[in-house]
Design an enzyme around this catalytic site. Structure first.
Site, PDB file in Angstrom:
ATOM      1  N   LYS A 126       0.862  -1.187   0.000  1.00  0.00           N
ATOM      2  CA  LYS A 126       0.000   0.000   0.000  1.00  0.00           C
ATOM      3  C   LYS A 126       0.894   1.231   0.000  1.00  0.00           C
ATOM      4  O   LYS A 126       2.038   1.165   0.442  1.00  0.00           O
ATOM      5  CB  LYS A 126      -0.879   0.004   1.259  1.00  0.00           C
ATOM      6  CG  LYS A 126      -2.063   0.933   1.197  1.00  0.00           C
ATOM      7  CD  LYS A 126      -3.250   0.344   0.475  1.00  0.00           C
ATOM      8  CE  LYS A 126      -4.358   1.341   0.277  1.00  0.00           C
ATOM      9  NZ  LYS A 126      -5.563   0.744  -0.300  1.00  0.00           N
ATOM     10  N   ASP A 166      -6.885   4.548  -4.868  1.00  0.00           N
ATOM     11  CA  ASP A 166      -7.531   4.428  -3.549  1.00  0.00           C
ATOM     12  C   ASP A 166      -8.150   5.801  -3.305  1.00  0.00           C
ATOM     13  O   ASP A 166      -8.311   6.592  -4.251  1.00  0.00           O
ATOM     14  CB  ASP A 166      -6.512   4.050  -2.465  1.00  0.00           C
ATOM     15  CG  ASP A 166      -7.178   3.732  -1.116  1.00  0.00           C
ATOM     16  OD1 ASP A 166      -8.002   2.811  -1.073  1.00  0.00           O
ATOM     17  OD2 ASP A 166      -6.920   4.420  -0.117  1.00  0.00           O
TER      18      ASP A 166
HETATM   19  P1  NDP Z   1     -13.290   7.957  -2.822  1.00  0.00           P
HETATM   20  O1  NDP Z   1     -12.239   8.974  -2.548  1.00  0.00           O
HETATM   21  O2  NDP Z   1     -13.800   7.816  -4.214  1.00  0.00           O
HETATM   22  O3  NDP Z   1     -14.549   8.205  -1.883  1.00  0.00           O
HETATM   23  C1  NDP Z   1     -14.458   8.270  -0.496  1.00  0.00           C
HETATM   24  C2  NDP Z   1     -15.809   8.747   0.014  1.00  0.00           C
HETATM   25  O4  NDP Z   1     -15.831   8.697   1.421  1.00  0.00           O
HETATM   26  C3  NDP Z   1     -16.101  10.185  -0.378  1.00  0.00           C
HETATM   27  O5  NDP Z   1     -17.478  10.296  -0.582  1.00  0.00           O
HETATM   28  C4  NDP Z   1     -15.648  10.949   0.857  1.00  0.00           C
HETATM   29  O6  NDP Z   1     -16.223  12.220   0.996  1.00  0.00           O
HETATM   30  C5  NDP Z   1     -16.159  10.008   1.923  1.00  0.00           C
HETATM   31  N1  NDP Z   1     -15.503  10.250   3.196  1.00  0.00           N
HETATM   32  C6  NDP Z   1     -14.174  10.389   3.443  1.00  0.00           C
HETATM   33  N2  NDP Z   1     -13.963  10.616   4.743  1.00  0.00           N
HETATM   34  C7  NDP Z   1     -15.178  10.612   5.325  1.00  0.00           C
HETATM   35  C8  NDP Z   1     -15.628  10.788   6.651  1.00  0.00           C
HETATM   36  N3  NDP Z   1     -14.770  11.013   7.636  1.00  0.00           N
HETATM   37  N4  NDP Z   1     -16.970  10.696   6.885  1.00  0.00           N
HETATM   38  C9  NDP Z   1     -17.851  10.468   5.875  1.00  0.00           C
HETATM   39  N5  NDP Z   1     -17.474  10.309   4.601  1.00  0.00           N
HETATM   40  C10 NDP Z   1     -16.174  10.371   4.332  1.00  0.00           C
HETATM   41  O7  NDP Z   1     -12.726   6.579  -2.277  1.00  0.00           O
HETATM   42  P2  NDP Z   1     -13.203   5.113  -2.628  1.00  0.00           P
HETATM   43  O8  NDP Z   1     -14.679   5.083  -2.826  1.00  0.00           O
HETATM   44  O9  NDP Z   1     -12.317   4.595  -3.681  1.00  0.00           O
HETATM   45  O10 NDP Z   1     -12.801   4.339  -1.298  1.00  0.00           O
HETATM   46  C11 NDP Z   1     -13.659   4.284  -0.166  1.00  0.00           C
HETATM   47  C12 NDP Z   1     -13.150   3.228   0.787  1.00  0.00           C
HETATM   48  O11 NDP Z   1     -13.111   1.976   0.128  1.00  0.00           O
HETATM   49  C13 NDP Z   1     -11.745   3.436   1.356  1.00  0.00           C
HETATM   50  O12 NDP Z   1     -11.707   2.893   2.646  1.00  0.00           O
HETATM   51  C14 NDP Z   1     -10.892   2.615   0.418  1.00  0.00           C
HETATM   52  O13 NDP Z   1      -9.662   2.248   1.023  1.00  0.00           O
HETATM   53  C15 NDP Z   1     -11.794   1.435   0.205  1.00  0.00           C
HETATM   54  N6  NDP Z   1     -11.535   0.638  -0.989  1.00  0.00           N
HETATM   55  C16 NDP Z   1     -11.572   1.206  -2.240  1.00  0.00           C
HETATM   56  C17 NDP Z   1     -11.371   0.420  -3.340  1.00  0.00           C
HETATM   57  C18 NDP Z   1     -11.537   0.954  -4.716  1.00  0.00           C
HETATM   58  O14 NDP Z   1     -11.483   0.159  -5.665  1.00  0.00           O
HETATM   59  N7  NDP Z   1     -11.788   2.241  -4.918  1.00  0.00           N
HETATM   60  C19 NDP Z   1     -11.013  -1.014  -3.217  1.00  0.00           C
HETATM   61  C20 NDP Z   1     -11.105  -1.501  -1.871  1.00  0.00           C
HETATM   62  C21 NDP Z   1     -11.317  -0.687  -0.808  1.00  0.00           C
HETATM   63  P3  NDP Z   1     -15.415  13.522   0.534  1.00  0.00           P
HETATM   64  O15 NDP Z   1     -15.593  13.586  -0.944  1.00  0.00           O
HETATM   65  O16 NDP Z   1     -16.071  14.637   1.263  1.00  0.00           O
HETATM   66  O17 NDP Z   1     -13.985  13.326   0.961  1.00  0.00           O
END
Ligand code: NDP
Length: 452
Positions: A126, A166
């Site tokens: 990572k 990520d």
């Molecule tokens: P993104 O950056 O696309 O989205 C993250 C989302 O979470 C955004 O809507 C963000 O809001 C929100 N967010 C962040 N911090 C907070 C908080 N404290 N409270 C509420 N909402 C919050 O990331 P991903 O969708 O790619 O990833 C999301 C999760 O999934 C992570 O944990 C990542 O490690 C995991 N993951 C992702 C994979 C992938 O293929 N994308 C694969 C496996 C796991 P804002 O826009 O305001 O920051």
């Protein structure tokens, strides 16, 4: 003291001020206790757990770049190459101000087992940086990504370490990084996944984590003689994972009534309009207030400390898809009181240990992110296969393989839990099942490869 407790204690002592890493190690080793105890003498002699919790390599580097005002900015970059027993290191790059070594290590450690669960030959790693892409111009993003890759390119390669996206690292960032890698190394190779379709990306990678989460959730419900059709769900987040989880959930007949971002959440009793959500988040890169402004049935709530946010509503399934530790004990109590049937994690470690325990002990079907969100990395591995073959598969081919992989993951974690009699709250302990299934393959490979 038992071997597991000894190693947990060592990890806390040797890695101070890394609470997320401690939490991840504790969660994994606790659930492996049965397997470790059955092999304690051998594992101790081989220092197997010590090797497992110590990354093979951790790289920390300076990332200088120039902002639009001509000011030089300096961020810190990280890549933790945790374990290569079953394949080249594989894992995403997180760009977020909260990133530090402890968070990257927690994610890298979890990635070892997740990658093993995919059934594909990929090790665990990572990386990322404390750079905040929010509010930056395209040129600033490019300047950061080029500087970041200038250093990272020394340590990665198609058969060595293959990073992916990520939080904060999407197609745009991967494109800039890939271009810089190619310039520096003079090699067009599958060194990153999540690439654009015109230069080696895989169809269905964008959808993979969210879709995969629902394929696994569907398999879980089916195995318990239930159907998702007509059920209601709460989703957190509105990023890549959340959007495609909502899309697939709706295809399976589920009404999703919530989504969120870091500043607030939406409750829409009529169901989230996924096309509108994509427009707001993927195209305009705007806040959820814009979603609420365009949809009259949607309520927008600004985030306030101590509120349950998306977890306060009466739903059948909860799909946390935002970030770590976003579902705590109070949220878990609220979900249980409202009769939730399953919690399956789209994000990495979104549920605190205390909340996980509470949900499991109260009979909620709980599958952690290691298994439930493995669809993303599995499809990344399929992208690597396509790059090696110099071929591109159709959307249906990739999506079909993803579905098969998620169903196999569910079957394997269920089987591992049953083999070790791991139950909690009268239900199969899928957290233990996932850790055991992931661990068995990695351990087998580590032991076969000798002391390394
Ligand atoms: P993104 O950056 O696309 O989205 C993250 C989302 O979470 C955004 O809507 C963000 O809001 C929100 N967010 C962040 N911090 C907070 C908080 N404290 N409270 C509420 N909402 C919050 O990331 P991903 O969708 O790619 O990833 C999301 C999760 O999934 C992570 O944990 C990542 O490690 C995991 N993951 C992702 C994979 C992938 O293929 N994308 C694969 C496996 C796991 P804002 O826009 O305001 O920051």
């Amino acid at each position: 003291m038992s071997y597991v407790d000894e190693v947990i204690e060592q990890v806390v002592k040797q890695n101070p001020a890394e609470p997320e890493f401690h939490q991840a190690v504790k969660e994994v080793l606790e659930s492996l206790r049965v397997v470790v105890e059955a092999n304690e003498e051998k594992f101790r002699k081989d220092a197997l757990l010590e090797r497992l919790v110590n990354p093979e390599r951790q790289i920390k580097f300076r990332v200088p770049w120039v902002d639009d005002k001509g000011q030089v900015q300096v961020n810190t970059g990280y890549r933790v190459q945790f374990n290569s027993a079953i394949g080249p290191y594989k894992g995403g790059l997180r760009l977020h101000p909260s990133v530090n070594l402890g968070i990257i290590k927690f994610l890298g450690f979890e990635q070892i087992f997740k990658n093993s669960l995919t059934t594909l030959p990929i090790g665990g790693g990572k990386g990322g940086s404390d750079f905040d892409p929010k509010g930056k111009s395209d040129r600033e993003i490019m300047a950061f990504c080029q500087s970041f890759m200038t250093e990272l390119s020394k340590y990665i390669g198609a058969d060595v370490d293959v990073p992916a996206g990520d939080i904060g690292t999407g197609a745009r960032e991967i494109g800039f990084m890939f271009g810089q890698y190619k310039r520096i190394r003079g090699s067009f190779e599958g060194v990153l996944t999540g690439k654009g379709l015109s230069y080696g990306g895989s169809l269905a990678r964008t959808q993979a984590t969210g879709y995969g989460l629902l394929y696994l959730t569907n398999a879980l419900w089916k195995d318990h003689g239930m159907s998702l059709e007509g059920k209601t769900a709460a989703v957190s987040g509105s990023g890549n994972v959340a959007i495609y989880a909502i899309e697939k959930a709706q295809e399976l007949g589920v009404k999703v009534v919530t989504c969120s971002d870091s500043t607030g959440w939406i409750y829409d009793p009529n169901g989230i309009d996924v096309a509108l959500l994509k427009e707001v988040k993927e195209v305009k890169r705007a806040r959820l207030t814009e979603y609420a402004a365009a949809k009259s049935t949607a309520e927008y709530h600004a985030k306030q400390n101590g509120e349950h946010g998306v977890w306060q509503y009466k739903v059948d399934l909860a799909l946390p898809c935002a970030t770590q530790n976003e579902l705590d004990i109070e949220d878990a109590k609220m979900l249980v009181a409202n009769g939730v049937t399953s919690v399956t994690e789209g994000a990495n470690m979104p549920t605190t240990l205390e909340a996980t325990k509470y949900l499991q002990e109260n009979g909620v079907l709980f599958v952690g992110g290691k298994a439930a969100n493995a669809g993303g990395v599995a499809t990344s591995a399929l992208e690597m296969s396509q790059n090696s073959e110099r071929l591109s598969w159709t959307f249906e081919e990739v999506d079909g393989k993803l579905k098969g992989i998620m169903e196999t993951i569910y079957a394997n974690i269920s089987d591992a839990a049953k083999r070790y009699d791991a139950t909690v709250g009268g239900k199969t302990d899928y957290v233990a099942g996932a850790n055991i299934a992931g661990f068995e393959k990695v351990v087998d490979a580590m032991l076969a490869q000798g002391v390394c």
